[in-house]
Design a protein around this motif. Sequence first.
Motif, PDB file in Angstrom:
ATOM      1  N   LYS A 550     -36.037  13.678   6.396  1.00 20.48           N
ATOM      2  CA  LYS A 550     -34.606  13.553   6.663  1.00 20.48           C
ATOM      3  C   LYS A 550     -33.830  13.999   5.892  1.00 20.48           C
ATOM      4  CE  LYS A 550     -36.083   9.062   8.373  1.00 20.48           C
ATOM      5  NZ  LYS A 550     -37.317   8.300   8.009  1.00 20.48           N
ATOM      6  N   VAL A 551     -34.301  14.033   4.604  1.00 22.25           N
ATOM      7  CA  VAL A 551     -33.274  14.752   3.359  1.00 22.25           C
ATOM      8  C   VAL A 551     -34.019  16.313   3.477  1.00 22.25           C
ATOM      9  CG1 VAL A 551     -33.016  14.790   1.009  1.00 22.25           C
ATOM     10  CG2 VAL A 551     -33.283  12.560   2.074  1.00 22.25           C
ATOM     11  N   ARG A 563     -26.450  10.263   6.793  1.00 27.78           N
ATOM     12  CA  ARG A 563     -25.922   8.608   6.425  1.00 27.78           C
ATOM     13  C   ARG A 563     -26.886   7.701   6.874  1.00 27.78           C
ATOM     14  NH1 ARG A 563     -20.846   8.338   3.670  1.00 27.78           N
ATOM     15  NH2 ARG A 563     -20.950   6.291   3.126  1.00 27.78           N
ATOM     16  N   TRP A 564     -27.584   7.932   8.141  1.00 26.71           N
ATOM     17  CA  TRP A 564     -28.388   6.913   8.607  1.00 26.71           C
ATOM     18  C   TRP A 564     -29.793   6.877   7.959  1.00 26.71           C
ATOM     19  CZ3 TRP A 564     -32.463  10.074  10.121  1.00 26.71           C
ATOM     20  CH2 TRP A 564     -32.161  11.391  10.288  1.00 26.71           C
ATOM     21  N   ALA A 565     -29.855   7.762   7.344  1.00 22.94           N
ATOM     22  CA  ALA A 565     -31.389   7.725   6.526  1.00 22.94           C
ATOM     23  C   ALA A 565     -31.279   6.564   5.421  1.00 22.94           C
ATOM     24  CB  ALA A 565     -31.938   9.154   5.624  1.00 22.94           C
ATOM     25  N   LYS A 566     -32.170   5.863   5.377  1.00 18.38           N
ATOM     26  CA  LYS A 566     -32.303   4.610   4.865  1.00 18.38           C
ATOM     27  C   LYS A 566     -32.778   4.769   3.436  1.00 18.38           C
ATOM     28  CE  LYS A 566     -30.129   1.887   7.705  1.00 18.38           C
ATOM     29  NZ  LYS A 566     -29.089   2.886   8.341  1.00 18.38           N
ATOM     30  N   ALA A 567     -32.194   3.990   2.342  1.00 24.55           N
ATOM     31  CA  ALA A 567     -32.589   4.411   1.255  1.00 24.55           C
ATOM     32  C   ALA A 567     -34.199   4.099   0.746  1.00 24.55           C
ATOM     33  CB  ALA A 567     -31.992   3.454   0.082  1.00 24.55           C
ATOM     34  N   ASP A 568     -34.603   2.988   1.450  1.00 23.53           N
ATOM     35  CA  ASP A 568     -36.038   2.561   1.376  1.00 23.53           C
ATOM     36  C   ASP A 568     -37.009   3.742   1.868  1.00 23.53           C
ATOM     37  OD1 ASP A 568     -35.277   1.900   3.819  1.00 23.53           O
ATOM     38  OD2 ASP A 568     -35.900  -0.430   3.459  1.00 23.53           O
ATOM     39  N   TYR A 589     -20.046   8.343   7.726  1.00 16.71           N
ATOM     40  CA  TYR A 589     -20.713   9.066   8.754  1.00 16.71           C
ATOM     41  C   TYR A 589     -21.054  10.461   8.006  1.00 16.71           C
ATOM     42  CZ  TYR A 589     -19.454   6.163  12.800  1.00 16.71           C
ATOM     43  OH  TYR A 589     -19.232   5.212  13.624  1.00 16.71           O
ATOM     44  N   GLN A 590     -20.173  10.763   6.962  1.00 17.94           N
ATOM     45  CA  GLN A 590     -20.590  12.277   6.414  1.00 17.94           C
ATOM     46  C   GLN A 590     -21.825  11.938   5.671  1.00 17.94           C
ATOM     47  OE1 GLN A 590     -18.700  14.534   7.287  1.00 17.94           O
ATOM     48  NE2 GLN A 590     -17.239  13.182   8.500  1.00 17.94           N
ATOM     49  N   ALA A 591     -22.593  12.909   5.798  1.00 22.15           N
ATOM     50  CA  ALA A 591     -23.879  12.911   4.925  1.00 22.15           C
ATOM     51  C   ALA A 591     -23.491  13.031   3.438  1.00 22.15           C
ATOM     52  CB  ALA A 591     -24.791  14.356   5.171  1.00 22.15           C
ATOM     53  N   PHE A 592     -24.381  12.537   2.439  1.00 23.83           N
ATOM     54  CA  PHE A 592     -24.423  12.518   1.230  1.00 23.83           C
ATOM     55  C   PHE A 592     -24.755  13.992   0.965  1.00 23.83           C
ATOM     56  CE2 PHE A 592     -25.314   8.000   1.779  1.00 23.83           C
ATOM     57  CZ  PHE A 592     -24.229   7.485   1.131  1.00 23.83           C
ATOM     58  N   VAL A 593     -23.911  14.708   0.039  1.00 27.10           N
ATOM     59  CA  VAL A 593     -24.227  15.847  -0.457  1.00 27.10           C
ATOM     60  C   VAL A 593     -24.309  15.964  -1.801  1.00 27.10           C
ATOM     61  CG1 VAL A 593     -23.478  18.312  -0.476  1.00 27.10           C
ATOM     62  CG2 VAL A 593     -22.730  16.924   1.506  1.00 27.10           C
ATOM     63  N   ALA A 594     -25.661  16.211  -2.275  1.00 25.84           N
ATOM     64  CA  ALA A 594     -25.696  16.082  -3.652  1.00 25.84           C
ATOM     65  C   ALA A 594     -26.166  17.300  -4.360  1.00 25.84           C
ATOM     66  CB  ALA A 594     -27.186  15.176  -4.060  1.00 25.84           C
ATOM     67  N   LYS A 718     -27.174   2.365  -4.764  1.00 24.41           N
ATOM     68  CA  LYS A 718     -25.674   2.458  -4.762  1.00 24.41           C
ATOM     69  C   LYS A 718     -25.094   3.089  -3.793  1.00 24.41           C
ATOM     70  CE  LYS A 718     -24.599   1.984  -9.583  1.00 24.41           C
ATOM     71  NZ  LYS A 718     -23.958   2.879 -10.775  1.00 24.41           N
ATOM     72  N   LEU A 719     -25.958   3.990  -2.954  1.00 24.20           N
ATOM     73  CA  LEU A 719     -25.406   4.467  -1.692  1.00 24.20           C
ATOM     74  C   LEU A 719     -25.083   3.800  -0.550  1.00 24.20           C
ATOM     75  CD1 LEU A 719     -27.482   8.051  -1.881  1.00 24.20           C
ATOM     76  CD2 LEU A 719     -25.149   7.387  -2.908  1.00 24.20           C
TER      77      LEU A 719
END
Length: 752
Positions: A550-551, A563-568, A589-594, A718-719
């Motif tokens: 997903k990532v 954004r829909w990928a769940k933290a767990d 909606y925007q993807a997290f960009v790290a 936190k996300l």
Amino acid sequence: MTKRLFTGLLFSAACLSAMAQQAYMVDKDVAVFYPANYDAAAHSPSPVFVHELVPQGNVPGNWKVKPVYSKEGDKTVVTLNVNADDDLYGTGEVVGDLRRNGKEVNFWNTDNYGYMKEQGKQLYQSHPWVLGVRKDGSAYGIIADNTWKSSLTTNQQIKFVSEGPAFRVIVIERANAKEVMKELAKLSGTMEMPPLWALGFQQCRYSYNPDSRVKEIIDTYRAKNIPCDVVWMDIDYMDQFKVFTYDPKQFPDPQGLQDYAHAKNFKTVYMIDPGVKVEDGYFVYDQGKANDYFVKMPDGTNYTGRVWPGDCNFPDYTRHEVRTWWSGLTSDFVKKGVDGLWNDMNEPAVFDSQTFTMDTEAVHWGDENRDKGSHLRYHNVYGYNMIKASREGMLLAKPNNRPFVLSRDNFLGGHRYGATWTGDNMSTWDHFQMSIPMTLNLSLSGQPFNGPDMGGFGADADAELLAHWTATGIYFPFARNHAAKGTVDQEPWVFGQKVEDVCRTAIERRYRLMPYIYTLFQEATVNGMPVMRPAFMADDKDPALRGEQKVFMLGDDLMIIPRWAKADNIHIPSGDWDVLQLEDKDDMYQAFVAQRPGSIVPMGNVAQSTIELDQNTLTLLVNPAEDGTATGVLYQDAGDGFGYRTGEYAKFQLSAKTEGDNITVSIKQVDGKMDMGQKNIRIGFVTDGKITYSPYVQGNEVTMKTVKDKQMGIDLKKLKFSDIDPSKQPTIQEKLKIQVEKMKKSGQAMEW
Ligand code: GLC
């Protein structure tokens, strides 16, 4: 021949005959294995390699991955034993998980709407290639140099079964997966620099017609300030689907249409299929018939099959003179007002055939470089040879422009001739999610320039799907929204203001990141590194990352978390990655960009098209490592043309250092002779995701006060992920049912 190559133990004669008749090193830690009675004429020239392999010495006796040749009935079998816990990737354009362990792929390129035929085990392209990564991070690559109809199963025993004669196998051994990809590129070549516009956002549909509708699309993009570079013409621009023609009523003035597009900084791409309508008086057919250019049946008649225009004959691209003819047709066509070419249905797809393609006994004539052979041998390179001719044709027409060809069909090595998309996917969440491992595995099969139909092709998209797909899809190497006939419109604005705003923000991000993205593409042209990379490439020793699908990474410095990928249920690389706050407001909606610690990512400002990008006004986004330093690279050139081949480019080293409370970032040209003019730069200093900007300064160096308060690593808790649960979204079957009902009601035939 190097001494080192000869210091290893040599294969014993007995050992050799059990496995392969001959084996040589052909590069450092790259071995080629030949079967007994190898029939070179049945396989050469190889479509994979840019240069014929030259023996450089014997294979050391402790070589790990070795092929064993055998027979199953008439079929050639090659097996290679690997460790049970190796992670396998690549294998081309495939459905399913990123990890390819325990999978089956058929190498028989097939038109496969919705990936439904053969449970998606055989799609539009063939890449007989496996990338293996061992637990310790060391890696290997396996190439089956074979175009014949075949299959691959990937277990502890990697097994190729082919309907053709025994083929050679090449095995690459390297310290890690990235180094394997580089060696694959060394052997199979790299793509050439694409035109910058081809990296922009693109809008397509089956079809925009008449030409006034094309203009409307262009105008709407500009009126709504949504950046876009390209509008695409699907088959309805043609006169009765005859290739190299224009519908005289709907597209009477292609040059005028191109002028219109250019005036608004758009480019035009047109579809050309291989099937030539059997119709006396149609110039392409007349020429092909008069010169005997079509693929034949054994009785000497032309192979005929039905595609869009009706009965068609198919150019025999194994012949030099046919490719030259096709290049000429392409060149004439392109001169009429075309910026790029879209080669589709080139498996070739045939509607009235039980196998969806040509008969296997159809004959390809070959030329001075390749023997005459059956379709069984040449099917998988039908599109490969076609796009080679298309690319040549574009160059003939416009010798000073970088050709852009998008192809549905291709073969390992075909990245040299065209970019690709993953064919007829569906507007469903499972296809959206699957597009990530698909694009990654194609990228890990030597094709850096690829991506899916954003928003999905078949069945209706909806607001949520389009918003999420665009917000994730703009980080893919190829970013084009496309939809099938009979489905609802899915341009960014059709689902209302909210989705329009989400799409605009996402697309603007792509344009803001363009300096970085263009630099990644340039890297791919030099060493073959994929633009889009699996998360495990950030740390090949972390076993948790091996199955992460997903990532994904955009280059080495940015990690994209949808954004829909769940933290767990995601794994991210360790380290002080910072999720960037790229806008003031979050739309969920925007993807997290790290950003990777220690990196500098060059960013530009929003532009409505790549032509409008200001290459000199840059934000240098710095996420310093613990010691306060960071580095990055920026590549720039004219964006088109071939000046870069003779040094007309500029490569910059970006560096940051911290002294006391101050951080200084500098940009220094280290390669290329192009003078890009004065830079206007500012720092975007990243702490705990927040970006603090310095003022712009003219020059090569900028200093600002650092901002303290740094967190260590991403705290997934936190996300704020979106509420959508992809597993609860309609399945393909449900969507298709709705679609069929809808079409029945409207009296439409199912058409795609
Ligand atoms: C094929 C292509 C698709 C295109 C359609 C009509 O299905 O994959 O992208 O829109 O043909 O040309």
